[in-house]
Design a protein around this motif. Structure first.
Motif, PDB file in Angstrom:
ATOM      1  N   ALA A 172      29.595  40.197  38.457  1.00 48.20           N
ATOM      2  CA  ALA A 172      30.930  40.576  38.919  1.00 48.20           C
ATOM      3  C   ALA A 172      31.249  39.923  40.259  1.00 48.20           C
ATOM      4  O   ALA A 172      32.354  39.403  40.472  1.00 48.20           O
ATOM      5  N   MET A 173      30.272  39.905  41.156  1.00 49.33           N
ATOM      6  CA  MET A 173      30.506  39.318  42.466  1.00 49.33           C
ATOM      7  C   MET A 173      30.600  37.791  42.400  1.00 49.33           C
ATOM      8  O   MET A 173      31.342  37.179  43.175  1.00 49.33           O
ATOM      9  N   ARG A 174      29.878  37.182  41.461  1.00 51.08           N
ATOM     10  CA  ARG A 174      30.037  35.733  41.302  1.00 51.08           C
ATOM     11  C   ARG A 174      31.446  35.409  40.822  1.00 51.08           C
ATOM     12  O   ARG A 174      32.022  34.390  41.205  1.00 51.08           O
ATOM     13  N   GLY A 175      31.992  36.268  39.966  1.00 49.23           N
ATOM     14  CA  GLY A 175      33.356  36.051  39.504  1.00 49.23           C
ATOM     15  C   GLY A 175      34.352  36.132  40.636  1.00 49.23           C
ATOM     16  O   GLY A 175      35.252  35.284  40.760  1.00 49.23           O
ATOM     17  N   ILE A 176      34.210  37.136  41.486  1.00 51.75           N
ATOM     18  CA  ILE A 176      35.118  37.281  42.628  1.00 51.75           C
ATOM     19  C   ILE A 176      34.938  36.126  43.611  1.00 51.75           C
ATOM     20  O   ILE A 176      35.914  35.593  44.155  1.00 51.75           O
ATOM     21  N   THR A 177      33.673  35.716  43.817  1.00 51.47           N
ATOM     22  CA  THR A 177      33.405  34.588  44.713  1.00 51.47           C
ATOM     23  C   THR A 177      34.009  33.307  44.160  1.00 51.47           C
ATOM     24  O   THR A 177      34.547  32.473  44.907  1.00 51.47           O
ATOM     25  N   SER A 178      33.939  33.130  42.846  1.00 53.76           N
ATOM     26  CA  SER A 178      34.551  31.958  42.210  1.00 53.76           C
ATOM     27  C   SER A 178      36.049  31.937  42.458  1.00 53.76           C
ATOM     28  O   SER A 178      36.632  30.872  42.721  1.00 53.76           O
ATOM     29  N   GLU A 179      36.665  33.099  42.394  1.00 50.85           N
ATOM     30  CA  GLU A 179      38.103  33.188  42.680  1.00 50.85           C
ATOM     31  C   GLU A 179      38.398  32.732  44.106  1.00 50.85           C
ATOM     32  O   GLU A 179      39.398  32.064  44.362  1.00 50.85           O
ATOM     33  N   ARG A 180      37.538  33.083  45.032  1.00 54.53           N
ATOM     34  CA  ARG A 180      37.716  32.647  46.420  1.00 54.53           C
ATOM     35  C   ARG A 180      37.673  31.126  46.516  1.00 54.53           C
ATOM     36  O   ARG A 180      38.501  30.509  47.203  1.00 54.53           O
ATOM     37  N   HIS A 181      36.738  30.502  45.805  1.00 55.45           N
ATOM     38  CA  HIS A 181      36.600  29.049  45.869  1.00 55.45           C
ATOM     39  C   HIS A 181      37.747  28.329  45.157  1.00 55.45           C
ATOM     40  O   HIS A 181      38.105  27.209  45.524  1.00 55.45           O
ATOM     41  N   LEU A 182      38.305  28.973  44.139  1.00 52.68           N
ATOM     42  CA  LEU A 182      39.382  28.349  43.370  1.00 52.68           C
ATOM     43  C   LEU A 182      40.755  28.559  44.000  1.00 52.68           C
ATOM     44  O   LEU A 182      41.750  27.998  43.532  1.00 52.68           O
ATOM     45  N   GLY A 183      40.826  29.385  45.032  1.00 58.83           N
ATOM     46  CA  GLY A 183      42.114  29.641  45.665  1.00 58.83           C
ATOM     47  C   GLY A 183      42.954  30.624  44.874  1.00 58.83           C
ATOM     48  O   GLY A 183      44.109  30.361  44.551  1.00 58.83           O
ATOM     49  N   SER A 184      42.348  31.768  44.550  1.00 61.61           N
ATOM     50  CA  SER A 184      43.014  32.770  43.718  1.00 61.61           C
ATOM     51  C   SER A 184      44.245  33.344  44.392  1.00 61.61           C
ATOM     52  O   SER A 184      44.330  33.472  45.610  1.00 61.61           O
ATOM     53  N   ARG A 193      37.284  46.127  47.057  1.00 65.16           N
ATOM     54  CA  ARG A 193      37.431  47.564  47.289  1.00 65.16           C
ATOM     55  C   ARG A 193      37.486  48.323  45.966  1.00 65.16           C
ATOM     56  O   ARG A 193      36.888  49.379  45.815  1.00 65.16           O
ATOM     57  N   GLY A 194      38.201  47.748  44.996  1.00 66.20           N
ATOM     58  CA  GLY A 194      38.283  48.379  43.689  1.00 66.20           C
ATOM     59  C   GLY A 194      36.931  48.437  43.005  1.00 66.20           C
ATOM     60  O   GLY A 194      36.575  49.443  42.380  1.00 66.20           O
ATOM     61  N   LEU A 195      36.165  47.352  43.105  1.00 65.75           N
ATOM     62  CA  LEU A 195      34.835  47.317  42.505  1.00 65.75           C
ATOM     63  C   LEU A 195      33.928  48.346  43.175  1.00 65.75           C
ATOM     64  O   LEU A 195      33.184  49.063  42.497  1.00 65.75           O
ATOM     65  N   THR A 196      33.996  48.424  44.489  1.00 63.85           N
ATOM     66  CA  THR A 196      33.198  49.406  45.230  1.00 63.85           C
ATOM     67  C   THR A 196      33.537  50.824  44.795  1.00 63.85           C
ATOM     68  O   THR A 196      32.644  51.641  44.520  1.00 63.85           O
ATOM     69  N   ASN A 197      34.827  51.117  44.712  1.00 68.11           N
ATOM     70  CA  ASN A 197      35.253  52.466  44.314  1.00 68.11           C
ATOM     71  C   ASN A 197      34.810  52.791  42.886  1.00 68.11           C
ATOM     72  O   ASN A 197      34.377  53.911  42.596  1.00 68.11           O
ATOM     73  N   ALA A 198      34.929  51.819  42.000  1.00 63.53           N
ATOM     74  CA  ALA A 198      34.557  52.042  40.600  1.00 63.53           C
ATOM     75  C   ALA A 198      33.063  52.316  40.463  1.00 63.53           C
ATOM     76  O   ALA A 198      32.649  53.221  39.719  1.00 63.53           O
TER      77      ALA A 198
END
Length: 207
Positions: A172-184, A193-198
């Motif tokens: 899950a964190m690799r997916g979010i990190t990938s979004e950061r690199h791709l310019g999401s 925050r949503g992942l943490t809460n879930a």
């Protein structure tokens, strides 16, 4: 005897320095993301030594990649996930997510991803061709589960749910990190925050 001992220590220090140079060169090359970096001969060329010198230090290319993985693990150390006894469950989850968010953007993490991408996808083939590298990756999974178990110690959390969470957090964190690199266009702080809460809600839930 004294002179011989001093000479041996100097030789050992030189050998260790050469080994460290090879590992650092391997990580630098792999962190570039270039698939061609997954080559023992290229690493030898980057250091300015022969492939035979690399084999002397690590045995073969499998030994080299296994040593690279151990080297990154030693530099990373243990993840201080929720190590404060008074931290709440939510705070401990947040610590894990925040540490992984930072760690996955490091040069070492990029190097590991490049190496992983070059390894066989089939597990049996991977273990047959690169047994030491595969064993090193497998040990990381065990260590990560142990880290998560320690993180939630004393909170009465279901160990099966901890194992489930430990299994999906890295992906899950690799997916979010990938979004950061791709310019999401997504708000990645909101995503974390949503992942943490879930996760906190799931671990807190009963039955």
């Amino acid at each position: 005897m004294v002179e011989s001992g001093v000479a041996n220590r100097r030789t050992n220090r030189r050998g260790q320095a050469t080994r460290e140079s090879m590992l650092d060169a391997a990580l630098t090359a792999l962190a570039s993301g270039d698939p061609g970096a997954v080559s023992g001969k290229r690493i030898a060329g980057d250091v300015g030594v022969t492939w035979g010198a690399v084999k002397y230090q690590f045995g073969d290319v499998d030994g080299l990649w296994a040593a690279v993985l151990r080297h990154t693990a030693e530099r990373r150390g243990d993840l201080p996930a929720g190590s404060v006894p008074t931290a709440t469950l939510h705070e401990r989850v947040a610590t894990i997510i925040d540490n992984m968010w930072d760690g996955l953007d490091s040069a070492d993490s990029r190097a590991i991803e490049t190496l992983r991408a070059a390894m066989p996808r089939d597990r049996d083939e991977f273990e047959r061709l690169f047994p030491r590298t595969a064993a090193e990756f497998a040990s990381w999974g065990d260590a990560w589960l142990a880290t998560c178990t320690r993180a939630f110690a004393g909170l009465g959390v279901d160990p099966e749910r901890v194992a489930e969470v430990a299994a999906f957090i890295p992906g899950a964190m690799r997916g979010i990190t990938s979004e950061r690199h791709l310019g999401s266009y997504n708000d990645l702080d909101l995503a974390r925050r949503g992942l943490t809460n879930a996760i906190a809600h799931y671990l807190r839930a009963e039955g």
